[in-house]
Structure formats: C-alpha cells, structure tokens
Design a protein around this motif. Sequence first.
Motif, short mmCIF file in Angstrom:
data_model
loop_
_atom_site.label_atom_id
_atom_site.label_comp_id
_atom_site.label_asym_id
_atom_site.label_seq_id
_atom_site.Cartn_x
_atom_site.Cartn_y
_atom_site.Cartn_z
N CYS A 133 0.84 -1.22 0.00
CA CYS A 133 0.00 0.00 0.00
C CYS A 133 0.86 1.26 0.00
N LYS A 134 2.05 1.16 0.58
CA LYS A 134 2.92 2.35 0.64
C LYS A 134 3.56 2.65 -0.71
N ARG A 135 3.52 1.68 -1.63
CA ARG A 135 4.17 1.90 -2.93
C ARG A 135 3.31 2.73 -3.89
N SER A 136 2.00 2.53 -3.80
CA SER A 136 1.14 3.27 -4.74
C SER A 136 -0.28 3.34 -4.20
N GLN A 137 -0.92 4.48 -4.42
CA GLN A 137 -2.33 4.60 -4.02
C GLN A 137 -3.24 4.40 -5.21
N GLN A 138 -2.66 4.28 -6.41
CA GLN A 138 -3.49 4.09 -7.59
C GLN A 138 -3.83 2.61 -7.78
N VAL A 139 -2.93 1.74 -7.31
CA VAL A 139 -3.17 0.30 -7.46
C VAL A 139 -4.23 -0.13 -6.46
N GLU A 140 -5.13 -1.05 -6.87
CA GLU A 140 -6.08 -1.65 -5.91
C GLU A 140 -5.39 -2.86 -5.30
N TRP A 141 -5.10 -2.80 -4.01
CA TRP A 141 -4.38 -3.90 -3.35
C TRP A 141 -5.37 -4.83 -2.67
N LEU A 142 -5.20 -6.12 -2.88
CA LEU A 142 -6.11 -7.11 -2.30
C LEU A 142 -5.35 -8.16 -1.50
N VAL A 143 -5.81 -8.44 -0.29
CA VAL A 143 -5.40 -9.67 0.39
C VAL A 143 -6.43 -10.70 -0.04
N ALA A 144 -5.98 -11.72 -0.75
CA ALA A 144 -6.90 -12.73 -1.27
C ALA A 144 -6.07 -13.93 -1.70
N THR A 145 -6.76 -15.00 -2.06
CA THR A 145 -6.00 -16.14 -2.56
C THR A 145 -6.04 -16.21 -4.08
N GLY A 146 -4.91 -16.54 -4.65
CA GLY A 146 -4.82 -16.73 -6.09
C GLY A 146 -5.54 -17.99 -6.54
N ALA A 147 -5.93 -18.82 -5.57
CA ALA A 147 -6.65 -20.05 -5.92
C ALA A 147 -8.11 -19.75 -6.27
N ASP A 148 -8.58 -18.54 -5.93
CA ASP A 148 -9.95 -18.15 -6.24
C ASP A 148 -9.94 -16.62 -6.40
N ILE A 149 -9.47 -16.19 -7.56
CA ILE A 149 -9.22 -14.75 -7.77
C ILE A 149 -10.55 -14.00 -7.76
N PRO A 150 -10.72 -13.02 -6.86
CA PRO A 150 -12.04 -12.40 -6.69
C PRO A 150 -12.36 -11.30 -7.71
N VAL A 151 -12.33 -11.69 -8.98
CA VAL A 151 -12.77 -10.78 -10.05
C VAL A 151 -13.76 -11.56 -10.91
N PRO A 152 -14.66 -10.87 -11.64
CA PRO A 152 -15.59 -11.60 -12.50
C PRO A 152 -14.84 -12.41 -13.57
N ALA A 153 -15.42 -13.54 -13.96
CA ALA A 153 -14.78 -14.38 -14.99
C ALA A 153 -14.60 -13.56 -16.26
N GLY A 154 -13.45 -13.73 -16.90
CA GLY A 154 -13.20 -13.08 -18.18
C GLY A 154 -13.08 -11.56 -18.11
N SER A 155 -12.64 -11.03 -16.97
CA SER A 155 -12.63 -9.56 -16.83
C SER A 155 -11.25 -8.92 -16.92
N LEU A 156 -10.19 -9.74 -17.01
CA LEU A 156 -8.83 -9.14 -17.02
C LEU A 156 -8.21 -9.20 -18.41
N ASP A 157 -7.46 -8.14 -18.75
CA ASP A 157 -6.71 -8.14 -20.01
C ASP A 157 -5.39 -8.87 -19.87
N ALA A 158 -4.80 -8.79 -18.67
CA ALA A 158 -3.49 -9.43 -18.48
C ALA A 158 -3.26 -9.76 -17.01
N ILE A 159 -2.46 -10.81 -16.81
CA ILE A 159 -1.99 -11.17 -15.47
C ILE A 159 -0.48 -11.27 -15.52
N THR A 160 0.20 -10.74 -14.50
CA THR A 160 1.63 -11.00 -14.36
C THR A 160 1.79 -11.92 -13.15
N LEU A 161 2.68 -12.89 -13.28
CA LEU A 161 2.93 -13.85 -12.19
C LEU A 161 4.44 -14.01 -12.10
N MET A 162 5.01 -13.43 -11.06
CA MET A 162 6.47 -13.38 -10.99
C MET A 162 6.99 -14.17 -9.80
#
Length: 286
Positions: A133-162
């Motif tokens: 949260c201290k890095r940026s206020q423009q990003v929406e930060w979520l505590v959540a599990t990647g095993a059940d990503i809490p966004v609507p199906a088919g709603s993202l243009d891209a995912i980065t996984l590093m």
Amino acid sequence: MNFACPVCHGPLLVSEDQTCLRCELGHSFDRARQGYWNLLLPQRKRSRDPGDSAEMIQARRRFLDAGYYWLIAEQVGQLLIDRLGQDSSPRILDLACGEGYYTAQIEEALNGAGLTPELIGLDISKPAIRAACKRSQQVEWLVATGADIPVPAGSLDAITLMFSRIMAQPMARALKPGGLLLVVWPGAEHLIELREAIYDQVRKRELSPAEALSPWFEPLHEEKLSFDFEVSSADGLSDLLAMTPHGQRIRAQAREALLERGQLDCHADIRIGIFQRSVEPAALPE
Ligand SMILES: C[S@@+](CC[C@H](N)C(=O)[O-])C[C@H]1O[C@@H](n2cnc3c(N)ncnc32)[C@H](O)[C@@H]1O
Ligand SMILES: [Zn+2]
C-alpha cells in the motif's frame, strides 16, 4: 473497480463513502486502514498467517529497492507496453505481488508510455499487502488467494505472475479469452553461486510453466534475461537469503560463513514467458 464476492462470486459494489464492498446477498468487506481490501475468507487460510512473513517481506523490499533486479522490472514493463499498448486502460492483475515492487514498476512504466491501466495487486500475505500500500495509491491492493481470484470471470486483459506458484485454472477463469499471461521464473543457473555456497550438491533443474498452463493457454513468446550483480555487504546477503527459499534451508554454519565473507558475485538467470488465454479453452469449473 470490478471485484467478485469471494463467498458467492456475485459482483461487489462499493459503498458511497468508498469504505465497504458489498454483494447483492449482503456479504460485505471493509476497506483496511492502509487502503487495501481483505477478500480472504478465513476458511481459505491454511494457516493463521498465510503467505510470506513480515521478515521475508521486509528483506525482499530492501533487496529490490537496492535495484539488483531492476532489469527484470524494466523488461516486464516493456513487454506489457509492447503487447497491450493498443488498449489505453488495460485491466491488469499482478498475482502474488508480494510487497508490490514489480506492481509499482509496471504502473510507472505504463503511465510513462501514456497508458492508464487499472492495476490490481493481489497477495495472500497481509504483511505483504500492507507494505505494498505504501508503494502506490493508484493500485487496488487485495489480500486474497490466487486459488480463487475475486474478479468476475473473463474480466482481465493481463496477469503477471512473478516468481510464484502457477495457479493455472483460476488465472484462465479471470482472464478474457485472448488475454495475456506474463510469467517470470528462475532458470537453471539462477543464483548459482549462492546455491553452491549453501548446498553440497546443486540441482540444476529447468522449470517451465508451459505444461501446467497447457489446457488453457498457448505459449506466444519466451525469452532469457541474464545479468551479473554483486552483493557486497553481510546485510545484503542476509536479505537475499531471507527472500529466497534457500534462506530457510541453509545450515547455520554455511550461513555464518557466507555472511562473514560479506561479498558474493551473483548471476541472475531469468525466464520470461508470455502466454495467451485460449479463445476456446478447455472447460473451466464455475
Ligand atoms: C517469491 S514471492 C514473489 C513476490 C513478488 N511477485 C515478487 O517477485 O517480488 C511469492 C509470493 O506468493 C504469495 N503467495 C503464496 N501463496 C499464495 C496464494 N495462494 N495466493 C496469492 N499469493 C500467494 C506469497 O505471500 C509471496 O508474496
Ligand atoms: Zn456474496
């Protein structure tokens, strides 16, 4: 903001005062003081404090802020600009974003190219997201599990996984058909000097995410990024150990010897892969 309820998967609407997310069935989630949303359900936790600990997070933050891996951030930013540049506000998720170094670098790079992405940083570790949260206020930060990503199906243009575990199915569900997945993972020679200082026998395994992704993704591009860097203090080495799995495996004696040495020439051997969410993928569970 377009999130899905982690309980019923219905759309979450934000309250007028922006402090609460609520679905039609009345499940509600307050915004934390630091600005993030906690969408991790207690029953989804396998431990009390899942994900990386506060110590690991602080070590990674110091190491990344020292700029050792800046070339990785730069290349990831450039690849996203090249691939997403036609869309002026792509919706991008940095999955398992840790303390947000790369997320913030991606934001800066895309903004610099005239894009205004809607960026989400998600991690299961609360200390990681608090730090992020201290890095940026423009990003929406979520505590959540990647095993059940809490966004609507088919709603993202891209995912980065590093540098994180592949969660193929939930990523395929969250991405638009044709959406992009950019994966960064260590090559066989990554941090070889460090591993040689720790282990009697170093295994040079070449990992690849392609197989795990194959039912839902097609590989588009893969590249290798290699560079050398020097860590020249015991504190720097201690941070490097603490942010890698090696830090937990190293024996006390080897650790002491390494820190006493206070210097290590290191080699980074990185793979960056771009995959595309198949337009007609294998069936996904709801
Ligand atoms: C090696 S770190 C990489 C962090 C960041 N991507 C980076 O490169 O700096 C792996 C991250 O995965 C997170 N993580 C582990 N399991 C997760 C899960 N099920 N869902 C989301 N994040 C998870 C950890 O908390 C940790 O921050
Ligand atoms: Zn709900």
